[in-house]
Scaffold this motif. Structure first.
Motif, mmCIF file in Angstrom:
data_model
loop_
_atom_site.group_PDB
_atom_site.id
_atom_site.type_symbol
_atom_site.label_atom_id
_atom_site.label_comp_id
_atom_site.label_asym_id
_atom_site.label_seq_id
_atom_site.Cartn_x
_atom_site.Cartn_y
_atom_site.Cartn_z
ATOM 1 N N TRP A 105 0.860 -1.184 0.000
ATOM 2 C CA TRP A 105 0.000 0.000 0.000
ATOM 3 C C TRP A 105 0.895 1.233 0.000
ATOM 4 C CZ3 TRP A 105 -5.544 -0.568 1.495
ATOM 5 C CH2 TRP A 105 -5.930 -1.899 1.608
ATOM 6 N N PHE A 106 0.595 2.198 -0.867
ATOM 7 C CA PHE A 106 1.463 3.372 -0.948
ATOM 8 C C PHE A 106 0.669 4.632 -1.297
ATOM 9 C CE2 PHE A 106 1.365 1.674 -5.250
ATOM 10 C CZ PHE A 106 1.331 2.797 -6.065
ATOM 11 N N THR A 107 1.249 5.755 -0.935
ATOM 12 C CA THR A 107 0.662 7.059 -1.243
ATOM 13 C C THR A 107 1.392 7.660 -2.440
ATOM 14 O OG1 THR A 107 2.140 8.138 0.363
ATOM 15 C CG2 THR A 107 -0.061 7.503 1.128
ATOM 16 N N ASP A 108 0.671 8.504 -3.194
ATOM 17 C CA ASP A 108 1.222 9.033 -4.441
ATOM 18 C C ASP A 108 0.899 10.520 -4.602
ATOM 19 O OD1 ASP A 108 2.539 8.808 -6.971
ATOM 20 O OD2 ASP A 108 0.583 8.712 -7.957
ATOM 21 N N PRO A 109 1.493 11.379 -3.753
ATOM 22 C CA PRO A 109 1.339 12.817 -3.971
ATOM 23 C C PRO A 109 2.204 13.253 -5.148
ATOM 24 C CG PRO A 109 2.847 12.439 -2.175
ATOM 25 C CD PRO A 109 2.339 11.080 -2.591
ATOM 26 N N SER A 110 2.353 14.551 -5.334
ATOM 27 C CA SER A 110 3.059 15.027 -6.533
ATOM 28 C C SER A 110 4.354 15.765 -6.206
ATOM 29 C CB SER A 110 2.137 15.970 -7.326
ATOM 30 O OG SER A 110 1.701 17.054 -6.509
ATOM 31 N N TYR A 111 4.876 15.606 -4.989
ATOM 32 C CA TYR A 111 6.061 16.382 -4.600
ATOM 33 C C TYR A 111 7.246 16.155 -5.525
ATOM 34 C CZ TYR A 111 3.522 17.173 -0.246
ATOM 35 O OH TYR A 111 2.573 17.542 0.684
ATOM 36 N N GLY A 112 7.398 14.948 -6.049
ATOM 37 C CA GLY A 112 8.552 14.658 -6.902
ATOM 38 C C GLY A 112 8.440 15.163 -8.320
ATOM 39 N N ILE A 113 7.228 15.597 -8.733
ATOM 40 C CA ILE A 113 7.074 16.141 -10.082
ATOM 41 C C ILE A 113 6.650 17.611 -10.065
ATOM 42 C CG2 ILE A 113 6.605 13.907 -11.140
ATOM 43 C CD1 ILE A 113 3.618 14.650 -11.155
ATOM 44 N N ASP A 114 6.431 18.164 -8.867
ATOM 45 C CA ASP A 114 6.072 19.586 -8.781
ATOM 46 C C ASP A 114 7.249 20.484 -9.160
ATOM 47 O OD1 ASP A 114 3.478 19.077 -7.986
ATOM 48 O OD2 ASP A 114 3.909 19.287 -5.844
ATOM 49 N N THR A 115 8.461 20.086 -8.769
ATOM 50 C CA THR A 115 9.679 20.852 -9.043
ATOM 51 C C THR A 115 10.804 19.865 -9.345
ATOM 52 O OG1 THR A 115 10.549 20.868 -6.767
ATOM 53 C CG2 THR A 115 8.922 22.568 -7.335
ATOM 54 N N ASP A 116 11.973 20.401 -9.639
ATOM 55 C CA ASP A 116 13.150 19.566 -9.853
ATOM 56 C C ASP A 116 13.908 19.277 -8.559
ATOM 57 O OD1 ASP A 116 12.903 19.366 -12.670
ATOM 58 O OD2 ASP A 116 13.739 21.389 -12.887
ATOM 59 N N TYR A 117 13.478 19.853 -7.445
ATOM 60 C CA TYR A 117 14.252 19.760 -6.197
ATOM 61 C C TYR A 117 14.270 18.341 -5.631
ATOM 62 C CZ TYR A 117 16.025 21.100 -1.587
ATOM 63 O OH TYR A 117 16.773 21.207 -0.438
ATOM 64 N N GLU A 118 13.157 17.631 -5.729
ATOM 65 C CA GLU A 118 13.075 16.287 -5.159
ATOM 66 C C GLU A 118 12.837 15.221 -6.234
ATOM 67 O OE1 GLU A 118 10.414 15.850 -1.862
ATOM 68 O OE2 GLU A 118 10.896 17.807 -1.048
ATOM 69 N N GLY A 119 13.025 15.575 -7.465
ATOM 70 C CA GLY A 119 12.792 14.625 -8.555
ATOM 71 C C GLY A 119 12.989 15.314 -9.882
ATOM 72 N N ALA A 120 11.959 15.282 -10.741
ATOM 73 C CA ALA A 120 12.020 15.946 -12.038
ATOM 74 C C ALA A 120 10.637 16.525 -12.351
ATOM 75 C CB ALA A 120 12.440 14.974 -13.132
ATOM 76 N N ARG A 121 10.598 17.821 -12.585
ATOM 77 C CA ARG A 121 9.323 18.477 -12.858
ATOM 78 C C ARG A 121 8.674 17.860 -14.096
ATOM 79 N NH1 ARG A 121 9.759 24.716 -13.183
ATOM 80 N NH2 ARG A 121 10.948 24.154 -15.046
ATOM 81 N N SER A 122 7.437 17.441 -13.924
ATOM 82 C CA SER A 122 6.732 16.752 -15.008
ATOM 83 C C SER A 122 5.234 16.990 -14.872
ATOM 84 C CB SER A 122 6.987 15.235 -14.950
ATOM 85 O OG SER A 122 8.360 14.929 -14.935
ATOM 86 N N ASP A 123 4.524 16.713 -15.936
ATOM 87 C CA ASP A 123 3.072 16.810 -15.905
ATOM 88 C C ASP A 123 2.480 15.577 -15.219
ATOM 89 O OD1 ASP A 123 3.100 19.203 -17.318
ATOM 90 O OD2 ASP A 123 3.021 18.165 -19.263
#
Length: 308
Positions: A136-154
Motif C-alpha cells: 500500500w502506498f501514497t502518491d502525492p506530486s512532490y517529486g514532479i512539482d519541481t526539480d528539487y526532489e525529482g524531475a518536474r513533469s506533468d
C-alpha cells in the motif's frame, strides 16, 4: 559518534505518555549535513538504519555497531519513504522513477508499481506492507512539482491518491481518492484500520494537515476516513505505531504521540521539523527520527510494533 543534545526533550500532555518515555535517556543526533532527511528504515539483520536524503539523490546508512555513517546508494533516484517487507527486503518509493521498487536479496531491483490505468504515477511517497503481502502506498506530486526532489513533469493521474498492489497478481488498485497530498501511512496492529496523513498544507494554509483513519475491508479496500488528529504546528508526514497502538508521528516541532483514541499525549521536541520516524535496535525500543538536516534517536520504554 552520536552527539548528546539535551536530557529532557519531552512534553507530557497526558499521564499515559509518561509511562512510555525514559527520563534517563538522552536525545542524540546520529548524523547531520543533509538537505531533506526522510524515510528511515531499520534492518535488524544488518544492525543498520537507512534513510533518504532526497534532494541530494542519495540514501544514507548508520551502522549500529560502530556508529559510522556512509552512503548506502548513490544515485538513489530521489527515493523518499521505505519499508522492510516480511522477507527482509527493502521496498522504496522513488520520485525520479515515479515508482515503488523492491531491492532483492541479491541487490537487483524489481518495479512493484509505476502506473495506474495506463498513466504514470505521480511520485510515490511512503509505503507499507499488509500481512497478506500486498503493498500500500501514497502518491502525492512532490517529486514532479519541481526539480528539487525529482524531475518536474506533468501529472498523468487525475490527482494525488492511495494505492494497493495485490501480492498474487501485481494488480494496482486505487483505494482512496479524496486527498490533497496523501503522505505517511500505517496499519493498526490488528490491520483493521489504516491511518493516512494528508500534508496538503504544503500547498496552502487552508489545506489539510491531519491524519485520517479508515476501516480496512477484507484486506483490500477502505471505507470511512474520518479525521483522527490535526497537526499543530506544521503538518504530519511519516509515522509509526508502537506495540500499544500509539502513533508516533512527525510534526513541525518534532515528534507528536497520539493515543489510539486520538488524544495528543506528548511530544519529543526537536531542534528542527521532523519528516519521518521508525523504531529499531535489538528490542525495537529506540525511536529514529529524520528531521530536515539531521537524524536523531532516543530510547523509549515502549517497543515499536513489528510488522515482520
Amino acid at each position: 559518534m552520536a552527539e548528546v543534545l539535551y536530557d529532557s526533550p519531552y512534553e507530557v500532555h497526558d499521564p499515559r505518555f509518561a509511562k512510555l518515555i525514559n527520563p534517563g535517556a538522552k536525545l542524540e543526533r546520529l548524523a547531520t549535513g543533509f538537505r531533506w532527511a526522510e524515510g528511515p528504515a531499520y534492518f535488524p539483520a544488518q544492525r543498520r538504519l537507512i534513510w533518504s536524503d532526497i534532494p541530494n539523490n542519495r540514501m544514507m546508512s548508520w551502522n549500529e555497531v560502530d556508529g559510522s555513517v556512509a552512503e548506502f546508494r548513490n544515485p538513489s533516484d530521489n527515493c523518499n519513504g521505505h519499508t522492510i517487507d516480511r522477507q527482509g527486503r527493502l521496498v522504496s518509493c522513488s520520485h525520479l522513477r515515479r515508482a515503488v521498487i523492491r531491492t532483492e536479496h541479491d541487490g537487483s531491483t524489481t518495479v512493484i508499481a509505476d502506473s495506474y490505468q495506463g498513466g504514470r504515477l505521480n511520485s510515490p511517497n511512503d509505503v507499507v506492507e499488509h500481512s497478506d503481502g500486498s503493498i500500500w502506498f501514497t502518491d502525492p506530486s512532490y517529486g514532479i512539482d519541481t526539480d528539487y526532489e525529482g524531475a518536474r513533469s506533468d501529472r498523468e493521474q487525475n490527482g494525488c491518491h492511495v494505492y494497493r498492489v495485490d501480492a498474487a497478481t501485481g494488480e494496482v488498485s486505487r483505494v482512496a481518492d479524496d486527498f490533497e497530498r496523501p503522505n505517511g501511512l500505517a496499519f493498526s496492529i490488528d490491520e483493521k484500520k489504516l491511518y493516512i496523513a494528508d500534508s496538503g498544507r504544503t500547498h496552502g494554509e487552508d489545506l489539510p494537515h491531519h491524519i485520517r483513519v479508515f476501516d480496512v475491508v477484507e484486506g483490500k479496500t477502505l471505507k470511512g476516513g474520518e479525521v483522527f488528529a490535526v497537526c499543530e504546528p506544521g503538518f504530519f508526514d511519516g509515522f509509526r505505531l508502537d506495540e500499544q497502538g500509539n502513533i508516533w508521528t512527525s510534526a513541525g516541532d518534532g515528534v507528536q504521540c497520539f493515543a489510539p483514541d486520538g488524544t495528543l499525549i506528548g511530544k519529543i521536541k526537536l531542534p528542527e521539523g521532523c519528516a519521518n520516524v521508525c523504531f529499531g535496535m535489538l528490542r525495537n525500543d529506540r525511536l529514529f527520527m529524520t528531521a530536515t538536516t539531521s537524524v536523531y534517536a532516543i530510547y523509549l520504554l515502549v517497543r515499536g510494533h513489528r510488522t515482520f
